[in-house]
Write a protein that holds these residues in place. Structure first.
Motif, short mmCIF file in Angstrom:
data_model
loop_
_atom_site.label_atom_id
_atom_site.label_comp_id
_atom_site.label_asym_id
_atom_site.label_seq_id
_atom_site.Cartn_x
_atom_site.Cartn_y
_atom_site.Cartn_z
N GLY A 30 37.10 -27.64 -48.03
CA GLY A 30 36.85 -26.17 -48.55
C GLY A 30 37.73 -26.06 -50.01
N ASP A 31 38.77 -26.92 -49.94
CA ASP A 31 39.46 -26.81 -51.21
C ASP A 31 38.70 -27.43 -52.57
N GLU A 32 37.70 -28.50 -52.07
CA GLU A 32 36.81 -28.91 -53.08
C GLU A 32 35.76 -27.97 -53.49
N ALA A 33 35.41 -27.11 -52.33
CA ALA A 33 34.31 -26.22 -52.68
C ALA A 33 35.03 -25.07 -53.73
N VAL A 34 36.06 -24.62 -53.59
CA VAL A 34 36.63 -23.77 -54.64
C VAL A 34 36.67 -24.15 -56.00
N ALA A 35 37.13 -25.67 -56.10
CA ALA A 35 37.18 -26.34 -57.41
C ALA A 35 35.87 -26.37 -57.95
N LEU A 36 34.85 -26.67 -57.06
CA LEU A 36 33.47 -26.92 -57.49
C LEU A 36 32.71 -25.66 -58.16
N LYS A 76 34.51 -24.46 -40.52
CA LYS A 76 35.45 -25.44 -40.20
C LYS A 76 35.16 -26.39 -41.21
N MET A 77 36.17 -26.62 -41.84
CA MET A 77 36.17 -27.71 -42.76
C MET A 77 37.70 -28.34 -43.11
N PRO A 78 37.91 -29.45 -43.48
CA PRO A 78 39.23 -30.03 -43.75
C PRO A 78 39.72 -29.47 -45.22
N GLY A 79 40.92 -29.46 -45.27
CA GLY A 79 41.60 -29.05 -46.81
C GLY A 79 41.78 -27.45 -46.82
N LEU A 80 40.72 -26.65 -46.65
CA LEU A 80 40.67 -25.29 -46.60
C LEU A 80 39.48 -24.85 -45.79
N ASP A 81 39.81 -23.91 -44.83
CA ASP A 81 38.49 -23.58 -43.87
C ASP A 81 37.72 -22.68 -44.77
N GLY A 82 36.23 -22.48 -44.39
CA GLY A 82 35.39 -21.75 -45.06
C GLY A 82 35.88 -20.36 -45.26
N SER A 89 38.98 -19.07 -45.66
CA SER A 89 39.91 -19.16 -46.88
C SER A 89 39.35 -19.33 -48.00
N ALA A 90 38.26 -20.40 -48.23
CA ALA A 90 37.58 -20.90 -49.46
C ALA A 90 36.83 -19.49 -49.71
N ALA A 115 34.55 -13.43 -41.41
CA ALA A 115 33.74 -13.98 -42.54
C ALA A 115 33.57 -12.68 -43.17
N ARG A 116 33.05 -11.57 -42.78
CA ARG A 116 32.74 -10.47 -43.67
C ARG A 116 33.92 -10.10 -44.35
N ASP A 117 35.12 -9.73 -43.49
CA ASP A 117 36.19 -9.48 -44.44
C ASP A 117 36.97 -10.42 -45.58
N ALA A 118 36.25 -11.71 -45.37
CA ALA A 118 36.65 -12.61 -46.38
C ALA A 118 35.96 -12.70 -47.48
N GLY A 119 34.93 -11.92 -47.62
CA GLY A 119 33.88 -11.53 -48.46
C GLY A 119 32.55 -12.31 -48.33
N ALA A 120 32.17 -12.80 -47.24
CA ALA A 120 30.96 -13.44 -47.14
C ALA A 120 29.90 -12.30 -47.00
#
Length: 197
Positions: free
Chosen positions: A39-45, A59-65, A67-68, A95-100
């Motif tokens: 997830g953290d790499e997704a934000v960087a990408l 569900k991802m390591p680094g940062l969950d989906g 949070s990303a 997910a909706r509240d997170a902006g999905a």
């Protein structure tokens, strides 16, 4: 719509699903510009490639989906589509509240992926248009306040009617090829006064 392909970043920690997603999207004419299992790499990408869409597994390591998604959607960097193996109601709401903007439960069919992608992209486009409209309205309100203030100064200091004050600002702006906001600001700053009769 432009001919440029829609650019996508995929963040899915299961390599087989990530590969399947990439192949499906590319076969459908999308361009996958980045992929990761974190997830953290997704934000960087997303920051690096500025894609149109980010597909994020919950569900991802680094940062969950979630949070990303919150980080990407909060900065309006890309449309967000959430992938998950879970279909619990609370996760959908989170997910909706997170902006999905769209949600897809694994395992999914190709026939479900593309409509979900298009829904996310369509909603994102609407959100950006609304944000631009709000910004435009805020700017109009600011201009109106400045022009009203300048009219008040012209009316008080120079005995002009409201119509004459507005007309002076408008005609000066046209003559000098400046915005009414700029002319009104000059009146407020005392840099511009009407010629005395």
């Amino acid at each position: 719509m432009s001919d440029a392909p829609i650019r996508v970043v995929i963040a899915e920690d299961e390599a087989i699903i990530r590969l399947d997603l990439k192949e499906t999207l590319e076969e459908e004419g999308y361009e996958v510009v980045g992929e990761t299992g974190r997830g953290d790499e997704a934000v960087a990408l997303v920051k690096e490639h500025e894609p149109d869409l980010a597909i994020l597994d919950i569900k991802m390591p680094g940062l969950d989906g979630l949070s990303a998604a919150r980080e990407i959607a909060g900065e309006r960097r890309a449309a967000v589509l959430i992938l998950t193996a879970f279909s619990q109601r609370d996760l959908i709401e989170r997910a909706r509240d997170a902006g999905a903007l769209a949600y897809l439960v694994k395992p999914f069919q190709r026939s479900e992926l593309i409509p979900a992608v298009e829904v996310a992209l369509g909603r994102f486009k609407e959100m950006k248009a609304l944000a631009a409209e709000v910004k435009g309205l805020e700017e109009q309100l600011t201009i109106r306040r400045i022009v009203d203030r300048a009219k008040g100064i012209l009316m008080d200091a120079h005995g002009m009617t409201e119509n004459d004050a507005f007309s002076f600002i408008q005609k000066t702006a046209m003559r000098e090829r400046k915005t009414m906001k700029a002319i009104a600001q000059q009146v407020i700053d005392g840099e511009l006064t009407p010629p005395e009769d």
